[in-house]
Motif scaffolding. Structure first.
Motif, short mmCIF file in Angstrom:
data_model
loop_
_atom_site.label_atom_id
_atom_site.label_comp_id
_atom_site.label_asym_id
_atom_site.label_seq_id
_atom_site.Cartn_x
_atom_site.Cartn_y
_atom_site.Cartn_z
N PRO A 215 -32.67 -121.50 -7.03
CA PRO A 215 -31.34 -122.09 -7.27
C PRO A 215 -30.74 -122.64 -5.98
CG PRO A 215 -31.17 -119.71 -7.23
CD PRO A 215 -32.63 -120.03 -7.15
N ASP A 216 -29.90 -123.63 -6.11
CA ASP A 216 -29.20 -124.20 -4.96
C ASP A 216 -28.36 -123.14 -4.27
OD1 ASP A 216 -28.08 -125.98 -3.17
OD2 ASP A 216 -26.44 -126.51 -4.54
N GLY A 217 -28.45 -123.06 -2.93
CA GLY A 217 -27.66 -122.09 -2.18
C GLY A 217 -28.26 -121.90 -0.80
N GLU A 218 -27.42 -121.37 0.11
CA GLU A 218 -27.82 -121.20 1.50
C GLU A 218 -29.06 -120.31 1.65
OE1 GLU A 218 -26.90 -122.59 4.29
OE2 GLU A 218 -25.44 -123.88 3.29
N GLU A 219 -29.12 -119.24 0.86
CA GLU A 219 -30.27 -118.36 0.97
C GLU A 219 -31.55 -119.10 0.60
OE1 GLU A 219 -31.93 -114.08 -0.79
OE2 GLU A 219 -29.91 -114.80 -1.30
N SER A 220 -31.49 -119.92 -0.43
CA SER A 220 -32.67 -120.68 -0.83
C SER A 220 -33.06 -121.71 0.23
CB SER A 220 -32.40 -121.39 -2.16
OG SER A 220 -32.19 -120.45 -3.20
N TYR A 221 -32.05 -122.30 0.89
CA TYR A 221 -32.36 -123.26 1.95
C TYR A 221 -33.17 -122.60 3.08
CZ TYR A 221 -28.46 -125.88 -0.20
OH TYR A 221 -27.62 -126.53 -1.08
N LEU A 222 -32.75 -121.39 3.46
CA LEU A 222 -33.45 -120.69 4.54
C LEU A 222 -34.87 -120.31 4.12
CD1 LEU A 222 -30.56 -118.37 5.82
CD2 LEU A 222 -31.40 -120.48 6.85
N LEU A 223 -35.01 -119.88 2.86
CA LEU A 223 -36.35 -119.54 2.38
C LEU A 223 -37.25 -120.78 2.36
CD1 LEU A 223 -35.41 -117.10 -0.54
CD2 LEU A 223 -36.47 -116.50 1.68
N TYR A 224 -36.65 -121.92 1.98
CA TYR A 224 -37.42 -123.16 1.98
C TYR A 224 -37.86 -123.50 3.40
CZ TYR A 224 -38.74 -128.03 1.29
OH TYR A 224 -39.44 -129.22 1.26
N GLU A 225 -36.95 -123.39 4.34
CA GLU A 225 -37.27 -123.74 5.73
C GLU A 225 -38.36 -122.82 6.30
OE1 GLU A 225 -33.59 -123.73 7.84
OE2 GLU A 225 -32.71 -125.31 6.58
N ASP A 226 -38.37 -121.56 5.88
CA ASP A 226 -39.42 -120.65 6.34
C ASP A 226 -40.79 -121.13 5.87
OD1 ASP A 226 -37.58 -119.03 7.60
OD2 ASP A 226 -37.47 -117.55 5.97
N ILE A 227 -40.87 -121.62 4.63
CA ILE A 227 -42.15 -122.14 4.12
C ILE A 227 -42.57 -123.37 4.92
CG2 ILE A 227 -43.33 -123.12 2.13
CD1 ILE A 227 -41.44 -121.54 0.33
N ALA A 228 -41.62 -124.30 5.12
CA ALA A 228 -41.94 -125.53 5.84
C ALA A 228 -42.40 -125.23 7.26
CB ALA A 228 -40.72 -126.45 5.86
N THR A 229 -41.73 -124.28 7.92
CA THR A 229 -42.10 -123.93 9.30
C THR A 229 -43.51 -123.36 9.37
OG1 THR A 229 -39.78 -123.49 9.87
CG2 THR A 229 -41.48 -122.52 11.29
N ALA A 230 -43.82 -122.43 8.45
CA ALA A 230 -45.14 -121.78 8.46
C ALA A 230 -46.26 -122.77 8.13
CB ALA A 230 -45.16 -120.62 7.47
N VAL A 231 -46.03 -123.65 7.18
CA VAL A 231 -47.05 -124.62 6.79
C VAL A 231 -47.29 -125.63 7.90
CG1 VAL A 231 -47.59 -126.49 5.19
CG2 VAL A 231 -46.67 -124.35 4.31
N PHE A 232 -46.23 -126.17 8.47
CA PHE A 232 -46.39 -127.18 9.51
C PHE A 232 -46.99 -126.61 10.78
CE2 PHE A 232 -44.79 -130.25 12.73
CZ PHE A 232 -45.34 -131.40 12.20
N ALA A 233 -46.81 -125.31 11.01
CA ALA A 233 -47.39 -124.68 12.19
C ALA A 233 -48.91 -124.67 12.15
CB ALA A 233 -46.86 -123.25 12.33
N ALA A 234 -49.49 -124.86 10.96
CA ALA A 234 -50.96 -124.86 10.84
C ALA A 234 -51.54 -126.27 10.89
CB ALA A 234 -51.35 -124.18 9.52
N ARG A 235 -50.77 -127.24 11.35
CA ARG A 235 -51.21 -128.64 11.32
C ARG A 235 -52.44 -128.92 12.17
NH1 ARG A 235 -46.75 -127.93 14.29
NH2 ARG A 235 -46.65 -128.67 16.44
N ASP A 236 -52.60 -128.16 13.28
CA ASP A 236 -53.75 -128.41 14.16
C ASP A 236 -55.08 -128.15 13.47
OD1 ASP A 236 -52.06 -129.17 16.16
OD2 ASP A 236 -52.12 -127.24 17.24
N THR A 237 -55.09 -127.31 12.46
CA THR A 237 -56.35 -127.04 11.75
C THR A 237 -56.77 -128.21 10.89
OG1 THR A 237 -55.22 -126.06 9.83
CG2 THR A 237 -55.73 -124.60 11.67
N LEU A 238 -55.90 -129.19 10.71
CA LEU A 238 -56.20 -130.33 9.83
C LEU A 238 -56.80 -131.52 10.59
CD1 LEU A 238 -52.92 -130.31 7.67
CD2 LEU A 238 -54.95 -128.86 7.48
N ALA A 239 -56.91 -131.41 11.89
CA ALA A 239 -57.40 -132.53 12.71
C ALA A 239 -58.87 -132.82 12.41
CB ALA A 239 -57.20 -132.22 14.18
#
Length: 483
Positions: free
Chosen positions: A459-483
């Protein structure tokens, strides 16, 4: 033969009882010598006089005369061999005093040999003595053994002669390098041409190769090997996703546009996309209406008041570019509704079907589709290709998607220096089916570009925004393995 010689021979020519071959050879030789003496006496009327001095052969050798070793009594052969070795060794080390001419010749020869090392003299000395010793011994051996001895003797003499004639300062040949099996394997591996990098053409259809099924997975759309996440990377992504799933479903697709390698999580789980579909719909309008000349960006388009009567876009007519700008940058619902009312039946479903966007087709009950991360990644892959063109509409979309007022992805990746072009969507409702916190788009960092789509049913809300950002941060941190 004199009796005194017999006694001398008996004392110095004892034959070892275990050397039967040598014993027989010497006996045979003795018989031949006696027979020869008898024949010689008969031919000359008994005038032959046998040698009376035991050391006469050795004296003859020093006198420079050729020695017929066949006429030498067998009982003196061992004694002669010992004396020959001693005499040869002495002759090789000093010039002869009995023959001045020989001494003069050797003196001149010594001038040349002074530059040679002592080892050369030793080689020549031993070769000469060995040759004479072999000649004495060979008389007592069978012919087959003589042949082998002759071959060995020729080799020894040839080697000694070669060593004697080599100048002292002759450069030594370079050693032949020895290559081990491991080194050879390494050289063979280096000699082979490198494999050409796998070329990947980023198209919406290529995203059909994203693996189906649940859970965290990696993939390679170009047919190469799928990337391997570290234990830490996998744990970070799964922990972030698990926390968000307590509030709603999660669907993720992230891949490198150059290599086609990526990461997915429940790629086909559909959630309510809310306003995240506003930029993809603007892409449809630009490609099929603006670029084809059906309408210009400055042309007026009828507005709608069906959703938000308080919106600026409430009835009336507005430039197409204004509707597109406010729908993407400010996520204005009436601006988006105006676009849908104007163009839904101008080929939208055909466009979506051609790109494989089967879960975003027109529906009368909602302007906002329920769709998954795979479909979202497909449409943003098409957006990336379109932004590479130089059309006026493409330039506009590229500018607007980089200025979105609300962007969960941009917040999450702010510390990386990445450029984010996206469109987010958010909604909360009493019916969980209408809940959604989503964001998708193009992420550029240096010379690398990625497509990132994270769709959640939170649902829309600040807590959900933070949880979303945690996913984005963790996924993007693995970008070097995609080279």
């Amino acid at each position: 033969m004199r009796s005194g010689d017999r006694s001398h021979s008996d004392n110095h020519t004892q034959i070892e009882p275990d050397d039967e071959m040598r014993k027989q050879a010497r006996e045979h030789l003795r018989q031949r010598q006696e027979a020869g003496k008898a024949r010689h006496s008969e031919a000359h009327g008994g005038s032959h006089k046998p040698r009376s001095e035991a050391h006469a052969p050795h004296a003859d050798e020093h006198a420079g005369r050729k020695i017929d070793r066949k006429s030498t009594p067998s009982h003196a052969s061992d004694k002669m061999m010992q004396r020959t070795k001693t005499t040869d060794r002495q002759a090789a080390l000093r010039p002869s005093s009995r023959h001045p001419s020989h001494a003069a010749g050797r003196q001149g020869q010594n001038q040349t040999q002074r530059t040679l090392p002592l080892a050369v003299y030793s080689a020549a000395e031993y070769a000469t003595s060995g040759a004479r010793y072999a000649a004495d011994t060979a008389k007592a051996l069978p012919r087959g053994v003589l042949a082998l001895v002759a071959v060995a003797l020729v080799a020894i003499i040839g080697f000694a002669a070669f060593q004697c004639t080599r100048p002292a300062d002759e450069p030594q040949p370079d050693p032949v390098p020895v290559v081990t099996d491991v080194e050879q394997a390494g050289q063979d591996e280096q000699a082979q041409p490198e494999e050409a990098p796998v070329e990947f053409d980023a198209t919406p259809a290529a995203l059909d190769g994203v693996p189906e099924g649940e859970g965290l997975q990696t993939f390679a759309l170009a047919g190469n090997e799928a990337p391997a996440l570290s234990q830490e990377q996998s744990a970070a992504i799964e922990a972030a996703v698990s926390a968000a799933e307590e509030s709603g479903n999660v669907s993720v697709v992230f891949y490198d546009i150059d290599t086609g390698k990526g990461i997915s999580y429940d790629a086909d789980t559909a959630v309510y996309g809310a306003s995240s579909f506003k930029a993809p719909y603007a892409l449809y309008v630009c490609q099929t209406q603006v670029d084809t000349g059906n309408i210009g960006l400055d042309d007026l388009c009828q507005g709608t008041s069906a959703y938000d009567p308080s919106s600026y876009y409430n009835g009336g007519a507005y430039p197409l570019s204004d509707l597109i700008t406010d729908a993407i940058v400010y996520s204005d619902n009436n601006a988006f509704g105006s676009l849908r009312d104007a163009f839904d039946f101008e080929g939208y479903d055909a466009w979506a079907t051609n790109l494989g966007l089967d879960d975003v087709l027109y529906r009368a009950d909602s302007w906002y589709p329920w769709y998954c991360a795979r479909t979202s990644a497909k449409v943003w892959t098409e957006m990336y290709s379109y932004l590479q063109t130089d059309s006026e509409a493409a330039l506009l979309l590229g500018e607007l998607t980089g200025q979105t007022e609300t962007s969960f992805m941009r917040e999450a990746l702010a510390g990386t220096g990445a450029l984010v072009q996206d469109k987010a969507g958010w909604c909360v409702d009493s019916d969980p089916r209408w809940n959604g916190v989503c964001d998708a788009g193009i992420v550029t960092l240096g010379d690398k570009a990625y497509i990132l789509s994270i769709m959640t049913g939170m649902p829309d809300g600040e807590e959900s925004y933070l949880l979303y950002e945690d996913i984005a941060t963790a996924v993007f941190a693995a970008r070097d393995t995609l080279a």
